[in-house]
Design an enzyme around this catalytic site. Structure first.
Site, PDB file in Angstrom:
ATOM      1  N   THR A 193       0.810  -1.211   0.000  1.00 36.58           N
ATOM      2  CA  THR A 193       0.000   0.000   0.000  1.00 36.58           C
ATOM      3  C   THR A 193       0.848   1.267   0.000  1.00 36.58           C
ATOM      4  OG1 THR A 193      -1.488   1.302   1.403  1.00 36.58           O
ATOM      5  CG2 THR A 193      -0.148  -0.319   2.501  1.00 36.58           C
ATOM      6  N   TYR A 210      -1.456   0.061  10.120  1.00 32.02           N
ATOM      7  CA  TYR A 210      -1.809  -0.613   8.863  1.00 32.02           C
ATOM      8  C   TYR A 210      -0.628  -0.546   7.888  1.00 32.02           C
ATOM      9  CZ  TYR A 210      -3.685  -1.086   4.147  1.00 32.02           C
ATOM     10  OH  TYR A 210      -3.864  -1.449   2.832  1.00 32.02           O
TER      11      TYR A 210
END
Ligand code: UD1
Length: 339
Positions: free
Chosen positions: A124, A151
């Site tokens: 990501t 995350y």
């Protein structure tokens, strides 16, 4: 014939990749998913395209995961299964380090043990953190990685495990994709109308375009802009939105890419940014629906701007986006929501 395991194949991104594998290739596909956020209906829809194997399993079940890899001769793993909500990761970091980093590490360990030669990993743009001095052409793959939420860190740690493992295992190669903001739904037309067969089904969505599409079709009365005091042109957060089918296409290309090329890392985005206000306006314009929008405080863990430099994926992988159009992204998200 390729023999591919897709973890998280019942989820939003995974299911679009499975759709393309089933429609465009003769690959043998096995989906592994715990169905915590993945959709059973999506699995049934995919069955209408062509047969595939489904295994309901959580990646934390290490012994069972080992059996799956032992009993199948996968040549490729495409690994999507993960927790993905940034604010939740700030509140519950261990969920992210366990589900993302620990379970990915085990999967990589088993992949090496059972001779899986190609590993395609969903990472990501959140691994870049809060970019300082964004280069004019966007963030490239060599940009420093300093995640500002668990995350992003859980994904960065997984990247590292993959990179270090491949260094000492010659027959094990990876492609890491760093996704920017994925949105929209299956581009499929019936009578010239968009008619997505699959889309984002995740309950309690947190993603901007999903939420805006829910407002446009009156599933929600209103939505909030999280912060209008960022250092951006209109004060709201800026992101690089990529259509899900273009992202899925990059994964299909990655399988062949690894047959002839070394491991590598690619940004997946369109290389341009839209602010939260622009996205909401686009949703309203392209669907001709109005809804209420309020300004709320900033959300935990959100950087101001994230825009990719996508030169590498275009030049090295030959990836050419087909749906680089924010209104098409909004319209497909709306068509899915309003089905
Ligand atoms: C984040 C990750 C991204 C990841 C994705 C997975 C970061 C920087 N990015 O995307 O890499 O793939 O989660 O879940 O961590 N917004 C509103 N109102 C809303 C919803 C969102 O104003 O109701 C704003 C957010 O503050 C942000 C933008 O819209 O500025 C996009 O948010 P969202 O769609 O949730 O994605 P990211 O958090 O950027």
């Amino acid at each position: 014939m390729n023999n591919v395991l897709v973890t998280g194949g019942a989820g939003y991104i995974g299911s679009h990749v499975v759709k393309q594998l089933l429609e465009q290739t003769n690959t043998k596909v096995t989906i592994l998913d715990n169905l915590s956020t993945g959709s059973k209906i999506t699995l049934d829809t995919l069955k209408n395209i062509r047969e595939y194997e489904f295994i309901k399993l959580d990646l934390k079940e290490f012994d069972e995961v080992e059996l799956v890899l032992k009993n199948n001769s996968f040549d490729t793993i495409i690994h999507f299964a993960a927790s993905i909500v940034v604010p939740e990761s700030v509140e519950n970091p261990l969920k992210y380090y366990m589900n993302n980093t620990v379970n990915t590490t085990n999967l990589i360990n088993q992949a090496v043990k059972y001779n899986v030669s190609k590993f395609i990993f969903s990472s990501t743009a959140a691994t870049y953190g809060e970019p300082i001095n964004i280069p004019e052409n966007g963030i490239d793959e060599d940009y420093s990685q300093n995640p500002i939420n668990p995350y992003g860190m859980s994904k960065l740690m997984s990247e590292r495990v993959l990179i270090d493992t491949a260094k000492v295992n010659e027959s094990f190669k990876y492609v890491i994709f760093r996704y920017f903001n994925v949105a929209g739904a299956d581009i499929n037309y019936e009578n010239k109308e968009l008619a997505p067969r699959i889309g984002q089904s995740f309950p309690n969505a947190t993603h901007l375009i999903k939420i805006a599409s829910e407002c446009a079709c009156k599933k929600r009365e209103q939505m909030a802009i999280f912060g209008d005091d960022y250092d951006t042109s209109d004060g709201t957060g800026v992101r690089d939105y990529i259509h899900i089918d273009d992202l899925a296409d990059a994964h299909i290309k990655a399988i062949d890419y690894l047959k002839h090329n070394d491991s590598d890392i690619f940004n997946a985005g369109y290389g341009k940014g839209f602010s939260v206000k622009e996205v909401i306006e686009c949703m309203k314009d392209s669907t001709k629906k109005d809804f209420k929008v309020s300004i709320e405080p900033r959300r935990l863990g959100d950087p101001a701007t994230l825009i990719s430099n996508n030169s590498k994926i275009k030049s090295k992988m030959g990836w050419t986006p087909k749906y680089d159009d924010l209104s098409l992204i909004c319209q497909s998200a709306y068509a899915w929501e309003n089905r």
